[in-house]
Motif scaffolding. Structure first.
Motif, PDB file in Angstrom:
ATOM      1  N   SER A  68       0.844  -1.186   0.000  1.00 41.12           N
ATOM      2  CA  SER A  68       0.000   0.000   0.000  1.00 41.12           C
ATOM      3  C   SER A  68       0.880   1.236   0.000  1.00 41.12           C
ATOM      4  N   ARG A  69       0.308   2.348  -0.390  1.00 38.66           N
ATOM      5  CA  ARG A  69       1.064   3.587  -0.503  1.00 38.66           C
ATOM      6  C   ARG A  69       0.116   4.783  -0.472  1.00 38.66           C
ATOM      7  N   ILE A  70       0.569   5.895   0.106  1.00 37.25           N
ATOM      8  CA  ILE A  70      -0.173   7.167   0.091  1.00 37.25           C
ATOM      9  C   ILE A  70       0.750   8.273  -0.361  1.00 37.25           C
ATOM     10  N   ARG A  71       0.222   9.155  -1.197  1.00 38.60           N
ATOM     11  CA  ARG A  71       0.957  10.351  -1.588  1.00 38.60           C
ATOM     12  C   ARG A  71       0.074  11.572  -1.444  1.00 38.60           C
ATOM     13  N   VAL A  72       0.661  12.641  -0.913  1.00 40.08           N
ATOM     14  CA  VAL A  72       0.000  13.940  -0.818  1.00 40.08           C
ATOM     15  C   VAL A  72       0.785  14.910  -1.691  1.00 40.08           C
ATOM     16  N   THR A  73       0.093  15.673  -2.532  1.00 40.92           N
ATOM     17  CA  THR A  73       0.757  16.620  -3.423  1.00 40.92           C
ATOM     18  C   THR A  73       0.205  18.027  -3.234  1.00 40.92           C
ATOM     19  N   PHE A  74       1.102  19.000  -3.178  1.00 44.63           N
ATOM     20  CA  PHE A  74       0.728  20.410  -3.106  1.00 44.63           C
ATOM     21  C   PHE A  74       1.001  21.054  -4.466  1.00 44.63           C
ATOM     22  N   GLY A  83       3.968  29.000 -10.811  1.00 37.42           N
ATOM     23  CA  GLY A  83       3.498  27.998  -9.891  1.00 37.42           C
ATOM     24  C   GLY A  83       4.607  27.085  -9.443  1.00 37.42           C
ATOM     25  N   ALA A  84       4.232  26.121  -8.627  1.00 38.22           N
ATOM     26  CA  ALA A  84       5.191  25.173  -8.084  1.00 38.22           C
ATOM     27  C   ALA A  84       4.425  23.953  -7.622  1.00 38.22           C
ATOM     28  N   SER A  85       5.114  22.830  -7.533  1.00 40.64           N
ATOM     29  CA  SER A  85       4.448  21.599  -7.145  1.00 40.64           C
ATOM     30  C   SER A  85       5.428  20.702  -6.421  1.00 40.64           C
ATOM     31  N   ILE A  86       4.962  20.074  -5.343  1.00 41.45           N
ATOM     32  CA  ILE A  86       5.834  19.160  -4.599  1.00 41.45           C
ATOM     33  C   ILE A  86       4.987  18.165  -3.826  1.00 41.45           C
ATOM     34  N   ARG A  87       5.554  16.981  -3.590  1.00 41.13           N
ATOM     35  CA  ARG A  87       4.898  15.980  -2.759  1.00 41.13           C
ATOM     36  C   ARG A  87       5.270  16.223  -1.303  1.00 41.13           C
ATOM     37  N   ALA A  88       4.351  15.857  -0.400  1.00 38.90           N
ATOM     38  CA  ALA A  88       4.597  16.064   1.024  1.00 38.90           C
ATOM     39  C   ALA A  88       5.850  15.330   1.488  1.00 38.90           C
ATOM     40  N   ASP A  89       6.083  14.125   0.961  1.00 38.61           N
ATOM     41  CA  ASP A  89       7.238  13.342   1.421  1.00 38.61           C
ATOM     42  C   ASP A  89       8.555  13.893   0.880  1.00 38.61           C
ATOM     43  N   GLN A  90       8.478  14.860  -0.038  1.00 43.06           N
ATOM     44  CA  GLN A  90       9.699  15.427  -0.612  1.00 43.06           C
ATOM     45  C   GLN A  90       9.853  16.896  -0.254  1.00 43.06           C
ATOM     46  N   ALA A  91       9.051  17.352   0.701  1.00 39.08           N
ATOM     47  CA  ALA A  91       9.078  18.773   1.057  1.00 39.08           C
ATOM     48  C   ALA A  91      10.454  19.190   1.563  1.00 39.08           C
ATOM     49  N   GLY A  92      11.181  18.271   2.179  1.00 43.40           N
ATOM     50  CA  GLY A  92      12.514  18.600   2.700  1.00 43.40           C
ATOM     51  C   GLY A  92      13.516  18.883   1.607  1.00 43.40           C
ATOM     52  N   THR A  93      13.609  17.992   0.624  1.00 46.42           N
ATOM     53  CA  THR A  93      14.573  18.217  -0.459  1.00 46.42           C
ATOM     54  C   THR A  93      14.117  19.339  -1.386  1.00 46.42           C
ATOM     55  N   ILE A 124      -2.809   9.986   6.510  1.00 50.27           N
ATOM     56  CA  ILE A 124      -1.403   9.994   6.902  1.00 50.27           C
ATOM     57  C   ILE A 124      -1.074  11.329   7.549  1.00 50.27           C
ATOM     58  N   ARG A 125      -0.071  11.313   8.430  1.00 49.74           N
ATOM     59  CA  ARG A 125       0.418  12.542   9.041  1.00 49.74           C
ATOM     60  C   ARG A 125       1.512  13.135   8.157  1.00 49.74           C
ATOM     61  N   ALA A 126       1.642  14.460   8.169  1.00 49.17           N
ATOM     62  CA  ALA A 126       2.647  15.130   7.339  1.00 49.17           C
ATOM     63  C   ALA A 126       4.050  14.634   7.660  1.00 49.17           C
ATOM     64  N   ASP A 127       4.336  14.385   8.938  1.00 54.76           N
ATOM     65  CA  ASP A 127       5.696  13.976   9.310  1.00 54.76           C
ATOM     66  C   ASP A 127       5.984  12.531   8.926  1.00 54.76           C
ATOM     67  N   GLN A 128       4.963  11.817   8.482  1.00 50.76           N
ATOM     68  CA  GLN A 128       5.156  10.421   8.096  1.00 50.76           C
ATOM     69  C   GLN A 128       4.912  10.202   6.611  1.00 50.76           C
ATOM     70  N   ALA A 129       4.823  11.299   5.856  1.00 52.38           N
ATOM     71  CA  ALA A 129       4.504  11.191   4.431  1.00 52.38           C
ATOM     72  C   ALA A 129       5.570  10.388   3.689  1.00 52.38           C
TER      73      ALA A 129
END
Lengths: 262, 262, 262
Positions: B23-29, B42-52, C45-50
């Motif tokens: 299973s997998r979840i992705r959140v995109t902004f 504009g700009a676009s990024i996934r929540a799991d990649q917000a750091g990089t 999902i939580r943001a810190d666990q994305a």
């Protein structure tokens, strides 16, 4: 309520040797609420820092969670003022601040003289009445004993601020002021760190003409001094064209790009 | 404006030896705005990649931040075309693309022949006029000298695309095409990597019947070849039942699951 | 649809030796949809666990992605019940649960006796009919062979639940019950771990008076026992003033703070 906002930028950076592409995206969550008795409360964190805001930097969350939260802030405010826990700047940093910088990336923030800072989870208390603001901050307890106190007097035309920081190793007095003369805003900050031989000093001028703001600063960090020159052109809709050049005493660096707010 | 969207999937995967839950979840902004003069940005990024996306992969953000941003993209577009900085695919990858794959996980993406790629922060420029599209991309400057150029001619019935990539170590020519015959869509990609003895080749057919799409592909990577067969059934509301089988030349792998868009 | 919600807290924690500032922020994404035939599906999902929700804890996402997803959940539900993949609690944990705890941080969750748990990506199946609920869960296949089954009978006045967990190394039977007598709610949990000499036991009482709820618990973990006493005062608008004291058999720890929901 949770509001999601964003900021991004893209452009070219010359680091003194090479020119490179540069871009960045930030997502911020701002939460706010109000109790039945009218107290405001809220919290704010960036998406990329959601991990340290939840668990603290060590991942384990300290003894019972959140005692080393080094990103994001949580606050409660009312007639008594505003109390914020988390990743705070020191009271001196909050009220004295910095002179204006240049460039869409900040170009190393050479305009900033620096503050002693504090260990998070820190606490910040702020109170304002009329033109007068007061702030008091403390490091996490049982760490480096960092405390800071600051006052600011601010009107539409000018402001003056005085801040003091003290920790187990050092202390710093910071004095700042700003004044607006028509289209020009002048800012100055003086920082006297106890452990440093020289007093640091920074001065900036922002000159606004319609959609364009031109900024110049000079900063004497004691051991090294330099200056910056830049401009920002408001494109509307949250975008601006921003560029700058900084001589940081070692290199001459420059950038040009577009900043965006969403 | 910042739009928050999501995608998720759940199902079973057979990896050639064992069957496992997956299973997998992705959140995109997705951020977008418009300047007063009508430029889009504009700009676009996934929540799991917000750091990089914020600091660059090295965490320090490079010289002045964002020069190694390897996730998310920031763009500005107008009559001149669209310029995107960040984590871009190469021009050839963008316009030539890949033949269709199968399975709710992609099953290792054996349908994709691969592109040389580039080092981020990269730049991508795209321009379209009528049926013709053009793209040009560059690696971060002063890195691997990767550049790519591609053109595509696209109508409702068919498309052809040609792409070229070159970096300090290798070069690749990619040729792609697609055509729709009633319910069937045929796609083909040929990739000739300079350093490889053989030319790689892939072909897929998608056949749509009401809510069901059946997909078959064959891919000859040169050293190894294989094929895949799969189907997708649209459940409505953003959900689909998707499954596939792939013989990747080493193992026969399969999956069956539900994909969700929010 | 993707709903963004948040939770935060701030206050003081006494860990048995020192008093410290403590604060925390959490952002949660809840996604939901419905197929044309009326099945519900969603993910959370939580943001810190994305990151671990997207790729699995090993970053590579396992064989074909998502087979070690240890944060967030994805589900599909309908008349047949609800099937959830991802970071699930075991069936026994879901239906038997725990007695009430105290403090705005949970103070180490000494009220919880613990469950054997399972390896993610795990699967959880739940079915309810009238007052009866049933749950079945499994570890990721080919790992520790952990399975769990549980049943619960629940009315407005009381509930009883029985759960069983078994893995390659151990097994546990858990029995729980709750009953409401006017303003008081009593909860009890008994846990018998096969490998432990003693049966663990926990009891709590929540007493609600207008906006205030007072909570007391006693927990005998076998090797060590202790108790807690706390109170929560609803400030309205999602905020509450919460404090507690826990004797965990080693230290006496305490906290007092504000919890916030957005």
């Amino acid at each position: 309520e949770v509001a999601v906002s964003g900021a991004a930028r893209m452009g070219l950076v010359y680091d003194g040797n090479d020119t490179e592409f540069s871009s960045r995206i930030r997502v911020t969550f701002s939460m706010s609420g109000e109790t039945d008795s009218g107290l405001s409360f809220g919290a704010s964190i960036r998406a990329d820092q959601a991990g340290t805001g939840n668990a603290g930097a060590d991942g384990a969350g300290g003894a019972f969670g959140g005692d080393d939260m080094d990103a994001g802030t949580v606050y409660i405010s009312g007639a008594f003022g505003k109390l914020t826990f988390g990743d705070n700047d020191s009271a001196a940093n909050v009220l004295v601040g910095n002179v204006s910088g240049v460039g869409f990336t900040g170009l190393g923030d050479f305009n900033e003289l620096g503050y002693l800072g504090q260990v998070d989870t820190s606490a910040l208390y702020e109170y304002s009445t009329g033109a007068l603001s007061f702030a008091l901050s403390s490091s996490q307890l049982n760490t480096d004993d960092a405390v800071s106190v600051a006052v600011k007097y601010s009107t539409d035309a000018f402001s003056v601020a005085l801040g003091y920081e003290d920790d187990a190793a050092d202390s710093q007095i910071s004095l700042g002021g700003s004044a607006t003369f028509g289209a020009a805003t002048v800012k100055a900050v003086v920082a006297d760190v106890d452990s440093a031989a020289d007093t640091a000093f920074a001065l900036s001028v922002d000159y606004a003409m319609d959609a364009t703001t031109v900024t110049a600063f000079y900063a004497d960090h004691g051991a090294v001094d330099g200056f910056g020159l830049g401009a920002s052109y408001d494109l509307g809709g949250g975008a601006a064209l921003v560029g700058g050049v900084v001589d940081n005493g070692v290199d001459t660096v420059a950038d040009l790009g577009v900043t965006m707010k969403f």
